[in-house]
Design a protein around this motif. Structure first.
Motif, PDB file in Angstrom:
ATOM      1  N   SER A 220      68.728  96.499  -4.608  1.00 56.20           N
ATOM      2  CA  SER A 220      67.699  97.429  -4.141  1.00 56.20           C
ATOM      3  C   SER A 220      68.117  98.139  -2.852  1.00 56.20           C
ATOM      4  N   ARG A 221      67.545  99.323  -2.695  1.00 50.83           N
ATOM      5  CA  ARG A 221      67.793 100.154  -1.514  1.00 50.83           C
ATOM      6  C   ARG A 221      66.460 100.493  -0.871  1.00 50.83           C
ATOM      7  N   ALA A 222      66.488 100.879   0.371  1.00 49.10           N
ATOM      8  CA  ALA A 222      65.257 101.254   1.076  1.00 49.10           C
ATOM      9  C   ALA A 222      64.534 102.369   0.323  1.00 49.10           C
ATOM     10  N   ALA A 223      65.299 103.253  -0.301  1.00 47.84           N
ATOM     11  CA  ALA A 223      64.707 104.377  -1.035  1.00 47.84           C
ATOM     12  C   ALA A 223      63.968 103.936  -2.295  1.00 47.84           C
ATOM     13  N   ASP A 224      64.131 102.694  -2.708  1.00 47.20           N
ATOM     14  CA  ASP A 224      63.398 102.170  -3.872  1.00 47.20           C
ATOM     15  C   ASP A 224      61.966 101.783  -3.507  1.00 47.20           C
TER      16      ASP A 224
ATOM     17  N   LYS B 174      48.104  98.934 -13.310  1.00 46.77           N
ATOM     18  CA  LYS B 174      47.625  99.113 -11.942  1.00 46.77           C
ATOM     19  C   LYS B 174      48.750  99.374 -10.947  1.00 46.77           C
ATOM     20  N   GLY B 175      49.957  99.072 -11.299  1.00 50.34           N
ATOM     21  CA  GLY B 175      51.067  99.362 -10.407  1.00 50.34           C
ATOM     22  C   GLY B 175      51.475  98.181  -9.555  1.00 50.34           C
ATOM     23  N   ASN B 176      52.764  98.117  -9.248  1.00 51.94           N
ATOM     24  CA  ASN B 176      53.323  97.121  -8.335  1.00 51.94           C
ATOM     25  C   ASN B 176      53.883  97.834  -7.127  1.00 51.94           C
ATOM     26  N   GLN B 177      53.478  97.389  -5.947  1.00 47.67           N
ATOM     27  CA  GLN B 177      54.005  97.971  -4.715  1.00 47.67           C
ATOM     28  C   GLN B 177      55.266  97.207  -4.339  1.00 47.67           C
ATOM     29  N   VAL B 178      56.370  97.911  -4.205  1.00 44.70           N
ATOM     30  CA  VAL B 178      57.640  97.291  -3.811  1.00 44.70           C
ATOM     31  C   VAL B 178      58.070  97.867  -2.466  1.00 44.70           C
ATOM     32  N   VAL B 179      58.329  96.993  -1.530  1.00 44.98           N
ATOM     33  CA  VAL B 179      58.835  97.401  -0.223  1.00 44.98           C
ATOM     34  C   VAL B 179      60.214  96.794  -0.047  1.00 44.98           C
ATOM     35  N   VAL B 180      61.195  97.659   0.184  1.00 44.00           N
ATOM     36  CA  VAL B 180      62.568  97.199   0.413  1.00 44.00           C
ATOM     37  C   VAL B 180      62.879  97.378   1.889  1.00 44.00           C
ATOM     38  N   ILE B 181      63.169  96.259   2.534  1.00 37.51           N
ATOM     39  CA  ILE B 181      63.383  96.259   3.979  1.00 37.51           C
ATOM     40  C   ILE B 181      64.866  96.479   4.274  1.00 37.51           C
ATOM     41  N   PRO B 182      65.185  97.504   5.066  1.00 32.66           N
ATOM     42  CA  PRO B 182      66.606  97.787   5.339  1.00 32.66           C
ATOM     43  C   PRO B 182      67.269  96.646   6.111  1.00 32.66           C
TER      44      PRO B 182
ATOM     45  N   SER C 100      58.021  92.281  -1.396  1.00 32.37           N
ATOM     46  CA  SER C 100      58.704  92.698  -0.180  1.00 32.37           C
ATOM     47  C   SER C 100      60.058  92.001  -0.195  1.00 32.37           C
ATOM     48  N   ILE C 101      61.116  92.796  -0.290  1.00 31.91           N
ATOM     49  CA  ILE C 101      62.454  92.199  -0.428  1.00 31.91           C
ATOM     50  C   ILE C 101      63.418  92.859   0.541  1.00 31.91           C
ATOM     51  N   GLN C 102      64.524  92.195   0.759  1.00 32.76           N
ATOM     52  CA  GLN C 102      65.577  92.734   1.608  1.00 32.76           C
ATOM     53  C   GLN C 102      66.469  93.670   0.792  1.00 32.76           C
ATOM     54  N   GLU C 103      66.972  94.665   1.449  1.00 27.73           N
ATOM     55  CA  GLU C 103      67.917  95.585   0.812  1.00 27.73           C
ATOM     56  C   GLU C 103      69.074  94.786   0.221  1.00 27.73           C
ATOM     57  N   GLY C 104      69.462  95.139  -0.997  1.00 25.55           N
ATOM     58  CA  GLY C 104      70.541  94.430  -1.678  1.00 25.55           C
ATOM     59  C   GLY C 104      70.047  93.383  -2.661  1.00 25.55           C
ATOM     60  N   GLU C 105      68.824  92.914  -2.472  1.00 28.54           N
ATOM     61  CA  GLU C 105      68.270  91.934  -3.405  1.00 28.54           C
ATOM     62  C   GLU C 105      67.780  92.642  -4.668  1.00 28.54           C
ATOM     63  N   ASN C 106      67.494  91.830  -5.691  1.00 24.11           N
ATOM     64  CA  ASN C 106      66.942  92.370  -6.935  1.00 24.11           C
ATOM     65  C   ASN C 106      65.419  92.270  -6.904  1.00 24.11           C
ATOM     66  N   ALA C 107      64.770  93.220  -7.540  1.00 25.90           N
ATOM     67  CA  ALA C 107      63.302  93.221  -7.645  1.00 25.90           C
ATOM     68  C   ALA C 107      62.920  93.171  -9.108  1.00 25.90           C
ATOM     69  N   THR C 108      62.046  92.264  -9.452  1.00 31.18           N
ATOM     70  CA  THR C 108      61.574  92.153 -10.832  1.00 31.18           C
ATOM     71  C   THR C 108      60.058  92.279 -10.863  1.00 31.18           C
ATOM     72  N   MET C 109      59.562  93.074 -11.782  1.00 31.85           N
ATOM     73  CA  MET C 109      58.126  93.179 -11.963  1.00 31.85           C
ATOM     74  C   MET C 109      57.814  93.137 -13.457  1.00 31.85           C
ATOM     75  N   ASN C 110      56.618  92.694 -13.779  1.00 28.53           N
ATOM     76  CA  ASN C 110      56.232  92.456 -15.165  1.00 28.53           C
ATOM     77  C   ASN C 110      55.027  93.288 -15.564  1.00 28.53           C
ATOM     78  N   CYS C 111      54.891  93.447 -16.840  1.00 30.79           N
ATOM     79  CA  CYS C 111      53.814  94.238 -17.412  1.00 30.79           C
ATOM     80  C   CYS C 111      53.413  93.593 -18.726  1.00 30.79           C
TER      81      CYS C 111
END
Lengths: 113, 111
Positions: free
Chosen positions: B79-83, B103-111, B12-23
């Motif tokens: 990041s954008r809310a649409a991400d 299994k997937g990573n759920q990403v929520v971008v908060i405007p 869960s990140i704020q809009e404008g921040e970067n999101a990183t996920m691993n596999c």
């Protein structure tokens, strides 16, 4: 942009009934696939299809399942006698070549009651 | 064996921040792909990285692949809310004509 089209978007069926899920892959793609996703779980491979025959299938794809490309555009998945555990989102996909990125359809949500 | 296992994170990140996920994955691969899925919708192909590549960019996406560690990361910059979506990695292996999804990573971008 070309799309993979799936119909219907949602189907409800009685246990034991046959269902046919339909897909229209992208016209110049050569490889076709079916995957499914049970709610909240992983996307699982069912079958791949190339040159009018199955090229690979998973252990899920048992005798109750079959695929067909009845004409030059449609690609269908048939489940002969549905079970409750077949309830899932079924995705069709296609790719130009093996090893390329896939284009997935929007899916058919199958609910078996 | 399980392929394409993401770290099962919910970001869960704020809009404008970067999101990183691993596999991570367990066997040799031909390529690794990342897909996005919006709630209840289909899978959208984002980027493909081949086993002989180490890094790839596409717009705001950056993917790395470390075959010695059998791992990959997806970075979404600015990041954008649409991400907001679930992100899946999927591997395809030599000799197999199938993708193995994590299994997937759920990403929520908060405007």
């Amino acid at each position: 942009e070309p799309e993979v089209t799936q119909t219907p978007s949602h189907q409800v069926t009685q246990m034991g009934q046959e269902v046919i899920l339909r897909c229209v892959p992208i016209s110049n793609h050569l490889y076709f696939y079916w995957y499914r996703q049970i709610l909240g779980q992983k996307v699982e491979f069912l079958v791949s299809f190339y040159n009018n025959e199955i090229s690979e299938k998973s252990e899920i794809f048992d005798d109750q399942f079959s695929v067909e490309r009845p004409d030059g555009s449609n690609f269908t998945l048939k489940i002969r006698s549905t079970k409750l555990e077949d309830s899932a989102m079924y995705f069709c996909a296609s790719s130009v070549n093996f090893g390329d990125g896939y284009t997935f359809g929007s899916g058919t949500r199958l609910t078996v009651v | 064996s399980q392929q394409g296992e993401e770290d099962p994170q919910a970001l869960s990140i704020q809009e404008g921040e970067n999101a990183t996920m691993n596999c991570s994955y367990k066997t040799s691969i031909n390529n690794l792909q990342w897909y996005r899925q919006n709630s209840g919708r289909g899978l959208v192909h984002l980027i493909l990285i081949r086993s002989n590549e180490r890094e790839k960019h596409s717009g705001r996406l950056r993917v790395t692949l470390d075959t010695s560690k059998k791992s990959s990361s997806l970075l979404i910059t600015a990041s954008r809310a649409a991400d907001t979506a679930s992100y899946f990695c999927a591997t395809d292996s030599y000799g197999n004509n199938r993708l193995a999804f994590g299994k997937g990573n759920q990403v929520v971008v908060i405007p």
